[in-house]
Design a protein around this motif. Structure first.
Motif, PDB file in Angstrom:
ATOM      1  N   ALA A 264      -7.748   4.558   8.152  1.00  0.00           N
ATOM      2  CA  ALA A 264      -8.215   3.633   7.116  1.00  0.00           C
ATOM      3  C   ALA A 264      -7.996   4.228   5.724  1.00  0.00           C
ATOM      4  CB  ALA A 264      -9.699   3.321   7.332  1.00  0.00           C
ATOM      5  N   SER A 265      -8.216   5.530   5.584  1.00  0.00           N
ATOM      6  CA  SER A 265      -7.989   6.202   4.309  1.00  0.00           C
ATOM      7  C   SER A 265      -6.512   6.150   3.932  1.00  0.00           C
ATOM      8  CB  SER A 265      -8.459   7.657   4.382  1.00  0.00           C
ATOM      9  OG  SER A 265      -9.841   7.737   4.618  1.00  0.00           O
ATOM     10  N   ASN A 266      -5.649   6.294   4.927  1.00  0.00           N
ATOM     11  CA  ASN A 266      -4.209   6.203   4.664  1.00  0.00           C
ATOM     12  C   ASN A 266      -3.822   4.821   4.156  1.00  0.00           C
ATOM     13  OD1 ASN A 266      -3.786   8.839   5.448  1.00  0.00           O
ATOM     14  ND2 ASN A 266      -3.210   8.319   7.549  1.00  0.00           N
ATOM     15  N   MET A 267      -4.461   3.772   4.704  1.00  0.00           N
ATOM     16  CA  MET A 267      -4.161   2.419   4.252  1.00  0.00           C
ATOM     17  C   MET A 267      -4.611   2.214   2.811  1.00  0.00           C
ATOM     18  SD  MET A 267      -2.721  -0.447   4.859  1.00  0.00           S
ATOM     19  CE  MET A 267      -2.451  -0.484   6.641  1.00  0.00           C
ATOM     20  N   LEU A 268      -5.775   2.756   2.465  1.00  0.00           N
ATOM     21  CA  LEU A 268      -6.233   2.655   1.073  1.00  0.00           C
ATOM     22  C   LEU A 268      -5.282   3.422   0.153  1.00  0.00           C
ATOM     23  CD1 LEU A 268      -8.305   1.690  -0.981  1.00  0.00           C
ATOM     24  CD2 LEU A 268      -9.661   3.736  -0.486  1.00  0.00           C
ATOM     25  N   SER A 269      -4.796   4.566   0.604  1.00  0.00           N
ATOM     26  CA  SER A 269      -3.833   5.323  -0.192  1.00  0.00           C
ATOM     27  C   SER A 269      -2.538   4.540  -0.358  1.00  0.00           C
ATOM     28  CB  SER A 269      -3.532   6.674   0.472  1.00  0.00           C
ATOM     29  OG  SER A 269      -4.649   7.530   0.387  1.00  0.00           O
ATOM     30  N   LEU A 270      -2.150   3.810   0.672  1.00  0.00           N
ATOM     31  CA  LEU A 270      -0.946   2.989   0.578  1.00  0.00           C
ATOM     32  C   LEU A 270      -1.140   1.861  -0.435  1.00  0.00           C
ATOM     33  CD1 LEU A 270       1.873   2.750   1.762  1.00  0.00           C
ATOM     34  CD2 LEU A 270       0.953   1.242   3.537  1.00  0.00           C
ATOM     35  N   PHE A 271      -2.355   1.287  -0.443  1.00  0.00           N
ATOM     36  CA  PHE A 271      -2.687   0.285  -1.455  1.00  0.00           C
ATOM     37  C   PHE A 271      -2.470   0.858  -2.854  1.00  0.00           C
ATOM     38  CE2 PHE A 271      -5.923  -1.004  -4.532  1.00  0.00           C
ATOM     39  CZ  PHE A 271      -5.740  -2.376  -4.613  1.00  0.00           C
ATOM     40  N   PHE A 272      -2.975   2.065  -3.072  1.00  0.00           N
ATOM     41  CA  PHE A 272      -2.844   2.671  -4.391  1.00  0.00           C
ATOM     42  C   PHE A 272      -1.423   3.143  -4.677  1.00  0.00           C
ATOM     43  CE2 PHE A 272      -7.551   3.110  -4.148  1.00  0.00           C
ATOM     44  CZ  PHE A 272      -7.828   2.397  -5.305  1.00  0.00           C
ATOM     45  N   LEU A 273      -0.636   3.381  -3.638  1.00  0.00           N
ATOM     46  CA  LEU A 273       0.776   3.696  -3.852  1.00  0.00           C
ATOM     47  C   LEU A 273       1.497   2.476  -4.426  1.00  0.00           C
ATOM     48  CD1 LEU A 273       3.237   5.550  -3.548  1.00  0.00           C
ATOM     49  CD2 LEU A 273       3.483   4.690  -1.196  1.00  0.00           C
ATOM     50  N   PHE A 274       1.288   1.309  -3.806  1.00  0.00           N
ATOM     51  CA  PHE A 274       1.854   0.074  -4.358  1.00  0.00           C
ATOM     52  C   PHE A 274       1.305  -0.189  -5.762  1.00  0.00           C
ATOM     53  CE2 PHE A 274       2.611  -1.012   0.188  1.00  0.00           C
ATOM     54  CZ  PHE A 274       3.972  -1.268   0.106  1.00  0.00           C
ATOM     55  N   PHE A 275       0.028   0.057  -5.915  1.00  0.00           N
ATOM     56  CA  PHE A 275      -0.676  -0.105  -7.182  1.00  0.00           C
ATOM     57  C   PHE A 275      -0.008   0.758  -8.266  1.00  0.00           C
ATOM     58  CE2 PHE A 275      -4.178   0.931 -10.073  1.00  0.00           C
ATOM     59  CZ  PHE A 275      -4.942  -0.227 -10.125  1.00  0.00           C
ATOM     60  N   MET A 276       0.240   2.022  -7.939  1.00  0.00           N
ATOM     61  CA  MET A 276       0.838   2.969  -8.869  1.00  0.00           C
ATOM     62  C   MET A 276       2.274   2.582  -9.219  1.00  0.00           C
ATOM     63  SD  MET A 276       1.715   6.957  -8.054  1.00  0.00           S
ATOM     64  CE  MET A 276       2.776   6.444  -6.692  1.00  0.00           C
ATOM     65  N   LEU A 277       3.074   2.275  -8.215  1.00  0.00           N
ATOM     66  CA  LEU A 277       4.475   1.933  -8.448  1.00  0.00           C
ATOM     67  C   LEU A 277       4.608   0.641  -9.245  1.00  0.00           C
ATOM     68  CD1 LEU A 277       6.037   2.851  -4.980  1.00  0.00           C
ATOM     69  CD2 LEU A 277       6.189   4.122  -7.133  1.00  0.00           C
ATOM     70  N   SER A 278       3.674  -0.286  -9.037  1.00  0.00           N
ATOM     71  CA  SER A 278       3.699  -1.531  -9.787  1.00  0.00           C
ATOM     72  C   SER A 278       3.548  -1.266 -11.283  1.00  0.00           C
ATOM     73  CB  SER A 278       2.579  -2.466  -9.300  1.00  0.00           C
ATOM     74  OG  SER A 278       2.536  -3.647 -10.072  1.00  0.00           O
ATOM     75  N   ARG A 279       2.589  -0.404 -11.642  1.00  0.00           N
ATOM     76  CA  ARG A 279       2.377  -0.091 -13.059  1.00  0.00           C
ATOM     77  C   ARG A 279       3.562   0.653 -13.656  1.00  0.00           C
ATOM     78  NH1 ARG A 279      -4.143   1.375 -13.262  1.00  0.00           N
ATOM     79  NH2 ARG A 279      -4.798  -0.821 -13.368  1.00  0.00           N
ATOM     80  N   LEU A 280       4.198   1.499 -12.855  1.00  0.00           N
ATOM     81  CA  LEU A 280       5.335   2.269 -13.347  1.00  0.00           C
ATOM     82  C   LEU A 280       6.584   1.405 -13.496  1.00  0.00           C
ATOM     83  CD1 LEU A 280       6.580   5.040 -14.065  1.00  0.00           C
ATOM     84  CD2 LEU A 280       7.099   5.320 -11.624  1.00  0.00           C
ATOM     85  N   LEU A 281       6.878   0.591 -12.481  1.00  0.00           N
ATOM     86  CA  LEU A 281       8.137  -0.142 -12.447  1.00  0.00           C
ATOM     87  C   LEU A 281       8.048  -1.543 -13.041  1.00  0.00           C
ATOM     88  CD1 LEU A 281       9.258   0.879  -8.833  1.00  0.00           C
ATOM     89  CD2 LEU A 281       9.910   1.944 -11.013  1.00  0.00           C
TER      90      LEU A 281
END
Length: 421
Positions: A264-281
């Motif tokens: 479950a923690s990995n899924m939340l981290s994946l959410f924030f990975l998309f979150f992070m890349l969205s702000r960058l790209l």
């Protein structure tokens, strides 16, 4: 520097000093958002264990998160005033110090009241930091505002991405005495990083806000402006939906699908990975297609992804993570909108908007916990959490769609006035 000194100072030296100071400002803003992301999102893996340790119901948990928002709200109400009195430099340093102190208070919490008080204090520091960073960024990033605001908040997404995995790992570490760090030791370790941005804060020279006579923006002016209230609604719906993911996604996956805490923690981290890349790209797109239109499209995308994930069930869990692409752009783009719409008095506009957003966060977190318990008790006599959890997370998705709807109305109002930014 007076006029005589300026005339006899080489331009290259002035330029180098300006560049050096700008780098220090970037270290504070980017580093501040890194710390902010860590402090906010390590709670995901800790919440199920805290709930077990203190025997908390979902309503109790919602109340705890609401108290967090209340501390944040309190900080929002005075940070701008504090910055005007003692300066944004000392305000930022005070925020970092208070967050470090909160780590020690959390570590020594042994009862639910002391735990609630410690998190309340932590979120006072978080609120001071967020308002302070918002004011700093608005003063520093006067060009390509949307892109730079999203880039700054990219660092929040970066630390948020690693925060759940880091937290779960640190909780399993063994200390000198051989005992596990647990959630208390994890919070203390993470929050001590708040001391690092104090170093560039002491070395840097912070920009001031130039106010022209007769142009002072006040809370009274904003309270009479319907546009300001629409912006408040947009930010409130969007950010409550965003923050709720960090607080409730792991709990949802563990309770609804019986996932392991690590998964479950990995899924939340994946959410924030998309979150992070969205702000960058995707951040640069906000300057090109317009701030309001960007928020409208991306918040709708986030809400629809979350609803689809709930309907599909466990096989659609990846859509919870993908929703981070849309929700990521809301907060920084609203900050850019405020900086452009209220160039003389941005700090006041940010404080007004974020303070009211804080009120919505208090209500929102409480409602999510209440909805989960209420629906569970009514439809399954308290025996099956799934339907209640679906209702609670459905409310989170609904908030993102309401954010998009408010943007639609704001867009058409400003287009008629020819005031789109």
């Amino acid at each position: 520097m007076n006029e005589l000194e300026f005339k006899h100072t080489p331009l290259k030296r002035i330029s180098n000093n300006a560049k050096y100071n700008y780098i220090l400002m970037l270290l504070i803003v980017f580093g501040g958002f890194l710390i902010f992301g860590l402090s906010e999102n390590v709670r995901g893996p800790a919440i199920p264990i805290i709930q077990q340790d203190f025997h908390l119901t979902q309503t109790h948990l919602g109340t705890l998160l609401a108290l967090n928002s209340l501390g944040y709200l309190l900080a929002c109400s005075f940070t701008s005033i504090l910055a005007n009195k003692i300066g944004i430099k000392l305000t930022g340093i005070a925020a970092f110090l208070s967050m470090t102190a909160a780590g020690f208070i959390i570590y020594f919490s042994t009862t639910f009241p002391t735990l609630s008080a410690s998190f309340f204090f932590l979120y006072i520091g978080n609120g001071m930091l967020e308002i302070g960073l918002g004011i700093m960024a608005a003063r520093i990033f006067t060009k390509n505002t949307g892109m730079m605001m999203n880039l700054s908040h990219f660092f929040y997404g970066l630390s948020s991405t690693v925060a759940p995995i880091m937290a779960a790992s640190i909780m399993g570490w063994n200390g000198v005495s051989g005992e596990e760090f647990g959630w208390r030791g994890m919070y203390l370790f993470i929050l001590c990083f708040s001391l690092l941005p104090i170093i560039p804060s002491l070395l840097g020279k912070f920009p001031t806000e130039n106010m022209e006579e007769g142009s002072v923006l006040s809370f009274k002016n904003l309270s009479k402006d319907p546009i300001a209230w629409l912006i408040v609604a947009i930010l409130s719906f969007g950010v409550v939906s965003e923050l709720a993911v960090g607080g409730w996604l792991i709990n949802y996956l563990v309770k609804a699908y019986q996932w392991e805490l690590t998964d479950a923690s990995n899924m939340l981290s994946l959410f924030f990975l998309f979150f992070m890349l969205s702000r960058l790209l995707l951040g640069p797109l906000t300057d090109k297609i317009g701030f309001i239109k960007s928020i409208m499209l991306f918040s709708a995308f986030s809400g629809l992804c979350s609803f689809a994930a709930i309907i599909i069930g466990e096989k659609g869990a990846m859509l919870f993570a993908i929703s981070g692409v849309g929700i990521a752009l809301i907060y920084p783009t609203v900050m850019a909108l405020l900086a452009k719409r209220y160039p003389k008095g941005t700090g006041t506009a940010i404080t007004f908007t974020v303070t009211l957003m804080g009120i919505a966060s208090v209500i929102g977190n409480f409602l999510i916990g209440f909805i989960i318990d209420f629906v569970t008790n009514v439809f399954s006599n308290g025996e099956n959490d799934l339907i209640g959890l679906q209702a609670g997370y459905g409310f989170i998705a609904l908030l993102a769609l309401l954010c998009s709807i408010c943007c639609y109305f704001l867009y058409h109002i400003l287009r008629k006035r020819n005031e789109l930014v």
